[in-house]
Design an enzyme around this catalytic site. Structure first.
Site, PDB file in Angstrom:
ATOM      1  N   HIS A   2     -22.491 -38.767  94.560  1.00  0.00           N
ATOM      2  CA  HIS A   2     -22.588 -37.348  94.182  1.00  0.00           C
ATOM      3  C   HIS A   2     -22.631 -37.258  92.654  1.00  0.00           C
ATOM      4  CE1 HIS A   2     -21.667 -33.142  93.581  1.00  0.00           C
ATOM      5  NE2 HIS A   2     -22.033 -32.944  94.836  1.00  0.00           N
TER       6      HIS A   2
ATOM      7  N   GLY B 103     -23.526 -25.675  92.178  1.00  0.00           N
ATOM      8  CA  GLY B 103     -22.441 -24.781  91.804  1.00  0.00           C
ATOM      9  C   GLY B 103     -22.825 -23.749  90.753  1.00  0.00           C
TER      10      GLY B 103
ATOM     11  N   SER C  94     -26.458 -24.910  95.521  1.00  0.00           N
ATOM     12  CA  SER C  94     -26.394 -23.454  95.707  1.00  0.00           C
ATOM     13  C   SER C  94     -27.149 -22.979  96.950  1.00  0.00           C
ATOM     14  CB  SER C  94     -26.885 -22.722  94.452  1.00  0.00           C
ATOM     15  OG  SER C  94     -26.076 -23.065  93.337  1.00  0.00           O
TER      16      SER C  94
ATOM     17  N   ASN D 203     -19.726 -29.871 101.910  1.00  0.00           N
ATOM     18  CA  ASN D 203     -19.015 -30.709 100.939  1.00  0.00           C
ATOM     19  C   ASN D 203     -17.924 -29.831 100.345  1.00  0.00           C
ATOM     20  OD1 ASN D 203     -18.110 -32.276  98.864  1.00  0.00           O
ATOM     21  ND2 ASN D 203     -20.010 -32.212  97.670  1.00  0.00           N
TER      22      ASN D 203
ATOM     23  N   GLU E 172     -30.124 -33.366  95.376  1.00  0.00           N
ATOM     24  CA  GLU E 172     -29.305 -32.324  94.745  1.00  0.00           C
ATOM     25  C   GLU E 172     -29.601 -32.260  93.245  1.00  0.00           C
ATOM     26  OE1 GLU E 172     -25.611 -31.409  97.318  1.00  0.00           O
ATOM     27  OE2 GLU E 172     -25.078 -32.916  95.850  1.00  0.00           O
TER      28      GLU E 172
ATOM     29  N   LYS F 243     -15.525 -30.608  98.454  1.00  0.00           N
ATOM     30  CA  LYS F 243     -15.045 -31.027  97.126  1.00  0.00           C
ATOM     31  C   LYS F 243     -13.517 -30.949  97.107  1.00  0.00           C
ATOM     32  CE  LYS F 243     -19.446 -29.631  95.300  1.00  0.00           C
ATOM     33  NZ  LYS F 243     -20.261 -29.289  94.161  1.00  0.00           N
TER      34      LYS F 243
ATOM     35  N   GLU G 204     -21.228 -35.391  90.657  1.00  0.00           N
ATOM     36  CA  GLU G 204     -19.911 -35.217  90.023  1.00  0.00           C
ATOM     37  C   GLU G 204     -19.194 -36.561  89.880  1.00  0.00           C
ATOM     38  OE1 GLU G 204     -18.575 -32.093  92.644  1.00  0.00           O
ATOM     39  OE2 GLU G 204     -20.071 -30.765  91.763  1.00  0.00           O
TER      40      GLU G 204
HETATM   41  P1  PGA Z   1     -23.065 -26.156  95.852  1.00  0.00           P
HETATM   42  O1  PGA Z   1     -22.698 -27.730  95.886  1.00  0.00           O
HETATM   43  O2  PGA Z   1     -23.617 -25.815  97.193  1.00  0.00           O
HETATM   44  O3  PGA Z   1     -21.766 -25.468  95.573  1.00  0.00           O
HETATM   45  O4  PGA Z   1     -24.068 -25.980  94.766  1.00  0.00           O
HETATM   46  C1  PGA Z   1     -23.517 -28.657  96.547  1.00  0.00           C
HETATM   47  C2  PGA Z   1     -22.975 -30.039  96.333  1.00  0.00           C
HETATM   48  O5  PGA Z   1     -22.524 -30.356  95.235  1.00  0.00           O
HETATM   49  O6  PGA Z   1     -22.985 -30.870  97.276  1.00  0.00           O
END
Ligand code: PGA
Length: 269
Positions: free
Chosen positions: A101, A179, A219, A13, A173, A15, A103
Site C-alpha cells: 500500500h 483519501g 476515494s 481497507n 491506487e 486502515k 502508505e
Molecule cells: P480511500 O482509500 O478510499 O479512503 O481513498 C483507499 C485505500 O487507500 O486503499
C-alpha cells in the site's frame, strides 16, 4: 468487470480506524445487507487491523465475507519485534492480505523487493495478496503513469508462476486519489487497469491475464462506483474511507454484485 473470466471483488481497507470491539457489530450489521444470490457473484473482503481479525472471525460464520490483513512480515519467524508472519495470519483465518500500500511505501519505506518477498510469503502460506500499485501526482503530470505502474507490477510479481499470479489481486491506487476525495475518472482508471493486464499478458499469456482481478482504489464511493465498475478491466474496488460505513459499503457491494450478475461488458484483450 468481466464475470466470465474472473471474480468481482469489493475489499474494504479499514486502515487504523475503529476499535476491535466495533468490528463484530459492523459484521453483524453488514450480514443482512450482503447479496442473497446462491452463487457468489462478488467476493467481499474486509482488511482490518491485526487484533480485530480473530474477533470479527469469531463473530462471523459468514461464508460471504472474507477477512484480510493490511500488511505482513517479509520474514518467517524469529527476532522481528512487532511483526506478524504470513503463517500467523493464516492461522487466524485470513484469506487475503494487502501488500505494498502506498502508505506503507511512503511512511515505512517499503521497497519493491520487500513487496515481492511478502507476496511470495503470503502465497506460500495460502493467502491471496492484494498488491497495491499507483503513481504520484507528479508522475501523472509528467506522463510517467503507465511506465511506473508497469514497473511496480513487474517488481511485485517477479518469480511467480502462472498458478500463483492467478491467486493474486492487483489494486491500482493512484496516490493522489487516496483519501483526498479526488477520484481518477473512470477512463483514467480503466486505462491503467488495462495497462496492468497488458503487463501480465506480456509476462504470462492472455488466458492468465484475463483471470486476474484488478481493482481500483482511491476515494471510491457509492456515487462513483457504478461508472468505475462499468469498465471491463476494473473488477471491483479497494475502498478506504467509504468502507467504514455499513450502508456505503453495502451499497457498493450490491452495485458490484448486480454488475457481475448482469451481462458482460465485453473483454478488453
Ligand atoms: P480511500 O482509500 O478510499 O479512503 O481513498 C483507499 C485505500 O487507500 O486503499
Amino acid at each position: 468487470m468481466n464475470k466470465k473470466y474472473r471474480k468481482a471483488i469489493i475489499a474494504g481497507n479499514w486502515k487504523m480506524n475503529k476499535l476491535p470491539s466495533e468490528s463484530r457489530a459492523f459484521v453483524e450489521e453488514l450480514k443482512p445487507l450482503l447479496p442473497r444470490s446462491k452463487k457468489k457473484v462478488c467476493e467481499v473482503i474486509l482488511c482490518m487491523p491485526y487484533p480485530f481479525i480473530p474477533i470479527a472471525q469469531r463473530g462471523s460464520k459468514e461464508k460471504r465475507l472474507a477477512l484480510g490483513a493490511q500488511d505482513v512480515s517479509a520474514h518467517d519467524s524469529g527476532a522481528f519485534t512487532g511483526e506478524v508472519s504470513a503463517a500467523m495470519l493464516k492461522d487466524i483465518g485470513c484469506k487475503y492480505c494487502i501488500v505494498g500500500h502506498s502508505e506503507r511505501r511512503q511512511y515505512h519505506g517499503e521497497t519493491d523487493s520487500e513487496v515481492n518477498t511478502k507476496v511470495h510469503k503470503l502465497l506460500e502460506a495460502g493467502i491471496s495478496p492484494i498488491i497495491c500499485v499507483g503513481e504520484s501526482l507528479e508522475q501523472r503530470e509528467k506522463e510517467l503513469t503507465l511506465d511506473f505502474v508497469a514497473y511496480q507490477v513487474k517488481a511485485a510479481i517477479a518469480g511467480l508462476g502462472p498458478k500463483e499470479i492467478k491467486r493474486c489481486v492487483i489494486a491500482y491506487e493512484p496516490i493522489w486519489a487516496i483519501g483526498t476525495g479526488k477520484t481518477a475518472t473512470a477512463d483514467q482508471a480503466a486505462e491503467v487497469c488495462n495497462g496492468i493486464r497488458a503487463v501480465i499478458r506480456s509476462m504470462y499469456d492472455a488466458r492468465v491475464a484475463r483471470s486476474v482481478s484488478i481493482l481500483y482504489g482511491g476515494s471510491m464511493n457509492p456515487s462513483n462506483c457504478a461508472e468505475l465498475l462499468s469498465k471491463p478491466d476494473i473488477d471491483g474496488g479497494l475502498i478506504g474511507g467509504a468502507s467504514l460505513k455499513v450502508a456505503d459499503l453495502a451499497f457498493m457491494i450490491n452495485a458490484t454484485a448486480d454488475g457481475a450478475a448482469g451481462e458482460d461488458e465485453g473483454e478488453a484483450e
